[in-house]
Design a protein around this motif. Structure first.
Motif, mmCIF file in Angstrom:
data_model
loop_
_atom_site.group_PDB
_atom_site.id
_atom_site.type_symbol
_atom_site.label_atom_id
_atom_site.label_comp_id
_atom_site.label_asym_id
_atom_site.label_seq_id
_atom_site.Cartn_x
_atom_site.Cartn_y
_atom_site.Cartn_z
ATOM 1 N N ALA A 117 38.856 -30.920 34.171
ATOM 2 C CA ALA A 117 37.478 -30.759 34.638
ATOM 3 C C ALA A 117 36.644 -31.998 34.387
ATOM 4 O O ALA A 117 35.617 -32.199 35.037
ATOM 5 C CB ALA A 117 36.826 -29.553 33.954
ATOM 6 N N SER A 118 37.071 -32.842 33.421
ATOM 7 C CA SER A 118 36.303 -34.055 33.130
ATOM 8 C C SER A 118 36.972 -35.307 33.690
ATOM 9 O O SER A 118 36.519 -36.419 33.441
ATOM 10 C CB SER A 118 36.132 -34.215 31.606
ATOM 11 O OG SER A 118 37.378 -34.398 30.961
ATOM 12 N N MET A 164 35.185 -28.360 40.562
ATOM 13 C CA MET A 164 34.945 -27.663 39.307
ATOM 14 C C MET A 164 35.062 -26.156 39.511
ATOM 15 O O MET A 164 35.507 -25.426 38.627
ATOM 16 C CB MET A 164 33.538 -27.989 38.789
ATOM 17 C CG MET A 164 33.311 -29.445 38.496
ATOM 18 S SD MET A 164 34.265 -30.000 37.079
ATOM 19 C CE MET A 164 33.458 -31.569 36.775
ATOM 20 N N ALA A 176 35.498 -27.611 28.960
ATOM 21 C CA ALA A 176 35.993 -28.894 29.455
ATOM 22 C C ALA A 176 36.276 -29.788 28.258
ATOM 23 O O ALA A 176 35.429 -29.939 27.372
ATOM 24 C CB ALA A 176 34.965 -29.551 30.369
ATOM 25 N N VAL A 189 29.835 -31.626 33.749
ATOM 26 C CA VAL A 189 30.566 -30.359 33.615
ATOM 27 C C VAL A 189 29.631 -29.221 33.187
ATOM 28 O O VAL A 189 29.897 -28.052 33.468
ATOM 29 C CB VAL A 189 31.754 -30.478 32.642
ATOM 30 C CG1 VAL A 189 32.787 -31.444 33.188
ATOM 31 C CG2 VAL A 189 31.311 -30.920 31.268
ATOM 32 N N PHE A 241 30.368 -25.116 31.929
ATOM 33 C CA PHE A 241 31.418 -25.358 30.946
ATOM 34 C C PHE A 241 30.819 -25.653 29.575
ATOM 35 O O PHE A 241 29.812 -26.351 29.459
ATOM 36 C CB PHE A 241 32.282 -26.560 31.346
ATOM 37 C CG PHE A 241 33.259 -26.282 32.440
ATOM 38 C CD1 PHE A 241 34.463 -25.666 32.160
ATOM 39 C CD2 PHE A 241 32.989 -26.646 33.742
ATOM 40 C CE1 PHE A 241 35.385 -25.408 33.172
ATOM 41 C CE2 PHE A 241 33.892 -26.401 34.760
ATOM 42 C CZ PHE A 241 35.096 -25.778 34.476
#
Length: 587
Positions: free
Chosen positions: A149-150, A159, A170, A240, A245
């Motif tokens: 996700a990062s 995402m 994340a 994120v 997240f």
């Protein structure tokens, strides 16, 4: 009135001929004005509204969440010029409700996806927005994490895909390097996109920082000042956070050649060895970076922090430093603290989590997949023993990487014979086996608080295999979404698939029924479609999806032979999509 004006001008004219000219000019002006007014009225009527009426319409504002989870109560508040709007209609997920005197209507659905929210009322301008309803995660893993996700997501991967798979954390890395004198430098990686204009602008900044050194053009690591490093981390965190997240932030240290930007392991022969004096400098700088990162984590509201992990340069000394700094870190940082399992027998009390990797499981060389499973189970037993002894929870990270498996085969031939042959030489099949086995084993363990599945990107980026003898070229591949879907089976709770499918059918049926009402001369057929749709909608609102789908199948089945039953054309006019969005088809 016009004749009086003409007569007035004529009376003041100096000659009859001039008076006639003035008269003609005035008449032309009057006629032109009248024609302009008539044309504007025709234009306004043809557009279906009047300027006066449009000016009188008041705006509607929808106030509500951007994302929720399945089963949450979802409240939308409708305002106009700051005041609540009573009896405004809100349409959400196929359900229509009116707002109360506070301007609020509340919904609750039992399925996931992205849905359009529409607010309307007579005398107001209709408005709409979108809301994500994400699935709930399982209680076994409160921390469902992915570093993917990062990572940069230039194509395909979104995402939302990870949230829809059940991930809620994340994982973000803060990278560092060092030199032969023990000095520590924050690192960032230059982008891979060779044509990116922003990259050229970045290189100008890099050139100023490295006046005497060659600047690597792309896809390499550069040293940066701490302020630049923290700005990069802040951008990642904020990016994120937009998707809800939580954050697990940890560090990684490796050696980077300052002249070439090439990254290499700290045990690489080209990496410098530290003298006793350099070690003292290294530990002092390490301390400064730990405190700096802890302050950053507190400012950014980071949930989990490990400010010294993934460093085996001075494992015992760095662990002791981290342990000594715990009281000071606790004063600065209010979140949870993690410590990596570095394979030394030390007191881990005072920490919250112990980080373990599948690749750290001790094992023999040239072993079969079943023997790999046995080695991992033994390692997980050991991790639970340590966690129980010191009152910790376990974080299992980097589930998805199988590079470490390849490093324990003595040759390409043994790797293929003992391992890849079991998966028909498919890297994706091997990774699916690996992730499935680990998640299935860890979900049984009470002391495992979380898992990190990475990498699970798909479509836009290749999965590289780092190894010799041509392994990289042959077994690297472009992943599909299979791993993300596999993770979803373990990480998210079931939700009502029938409800979402029924909603899609309702959207289609409503459109074809409306199309029939406008285009068909058959009043009986129009009535049948309209009344059947209303009956299906009633069943849907009551949660009787089976009855609703049975009726909708009859409606949609009848229209399968009709050309363009939705009556949608590619003309740049979006009115026909007002209640029917493509987003319904790709949640």
């Amino acid at each position: 009135m016009a004749s009086e004006k003409v007569y007035h001008y004529k009376a003041h004219a100096k000659c009859p001929k001039c008076g006639e000219i003035v008269e003609v000019i005035v008449i032309l002006l009057i006629v032109t004005t009248l024609l302009t007014i008539m044309f504007n009225q025709v234009l306004i009527i043809s557009k279906g509204y009047s300027e006066t009426f449009e000016d009188e319409l008041k705006p509607l504002k929808i106030v509500g969440p951007v994302f929720v989870e399945v089963g949450d109560k979802i409240s939308f508040k409708i305002l106009s010029e700051g005041l609540p709007v009573k009896e405004a209609k809100i349409i959400f997920a196929g359900i229509e409700k009116e707002t109360d005197e506070r301007g609020i209507a509340t919904f609750q659905i039992d399925f996931a996806g992205c849905f359009k929210v529409i607010a309307k009322k007579k005398g107001y301008v209709q408005n709409s927005t979108f809301l994500w309803v994400f699935p709930r995660g399982i209680e076994n893993f409160p921390i469902r994490c992915t570093k993917s996700a990062s990572e940069p997501q230039p194509y395909g991967v979104t995402m939302s895909s990870f949230r829809m798979a059940g991930f809620n954390y994340a994982r973000i890395k803060a990278y560092y390097t060092y030199d032969e004198n023990g000095n520590i430098y924050p690192l960032i990686q230059l982008p891979e996109l060779s044509e990116a204009r922003v990259l050229n602008e970045s290189l100008e900044v890099v050139s100023k920082l490295y006046l005497k050194k060659s600047v690597i053009l792309r896809n390499f690591w550069i040293r940066v000042p701490p302020s630049v490093h923290l700005r990069k981390l802040e951008w990642l965190v904020n990016d994120v956070r937009k998707w809800g997240f939580k954050i697990f932030l940890h560090t990684q240290l490796f050696y980077v050649d300052p002249n070439t930007g090439e990254m290499m392991g700290i045990f690489d022969p080209r990496a410098p060895r530290l003298s006793p004096k350099a070690k003292r400098v290294f530990l002092e700088e390490r301390k400064n970076e730990i405190i700096r990162l802890a302050s950053f984590a507190e400012r950014m509201g980071i949930e989990i922090l490990d400010p010294i992990s993934f460093s085996t340069l001075l494992p015992r000394e760095e662990f002791q430093l981290y342990k000594e700094l715990l009281p000071e870190i606790r004063k600065i940082y209010s979140g949870k603290l993690a410590i990596s399992d570095i394979g030394i027998n030390e007191d881990l009390s005072g920490f919250d989590y112990i980080i373990v990797l599948p690749g750290w499981a001790p094992r023999e060389s040239d072993i079969s997949p079943s023997e790999i499973e046995d080695a991992f189970i033994e390692y997980l037993d050991y991790a639970e023993l340590i966690a129980k002894r010191y009152g910790l929870k376990i974080l299992m990270i980097y589930i998805g990487h199988i590079d470490w498996i390849m490093n324990f085969y003595t040759s390409r031939k043994s790797f293929e014979n003992f391992f890849m042959s079991k998966f028909n030489y498919s890297t994706e099949k091997a990774r699916i086996w690996f992730v499935d086995f680990i998640l299935n084993e860890t979900i049984k363990r009470k002391l495992v608080a979380g898992v990190d599945v990475h990498p699970i990107w798909f479509f836009h980026m290749g999965y590289p295999i780092y190894g010799g003898e041509g392994i990289h070229e042959e077994y690297s591949y472009w992943p599909t979404k299979k791993l993300a879907n596999l993770a979803a089976k373990y990480l998210r709770k079931p939700w009502n698939e029938e409800g979402r499918i029924t909603l899609r059918m309702l959207q289609l049926a409503k459109h074809v029924a409306n199309t029939l009402a406008v285009t068909s001369p058959n009043s009986y057929l129009t009535y049948w479609a309209s009344s059947s749709f209303k009956t299906a909608l009633t069943h849907y609102e009551k949660g009787d999806y089976e009855s609703a789908r049975r009726i909708l199948q009859e409606i949609l089945g009848f229209f399968t032979h009709i050309r363009n039953p939705l009556n949608i054309s590619i003309d740049g006019i979006g009115d026909e999509w007002s209640y029917f969005d493509p987003v319904y088809y790709n949640p």
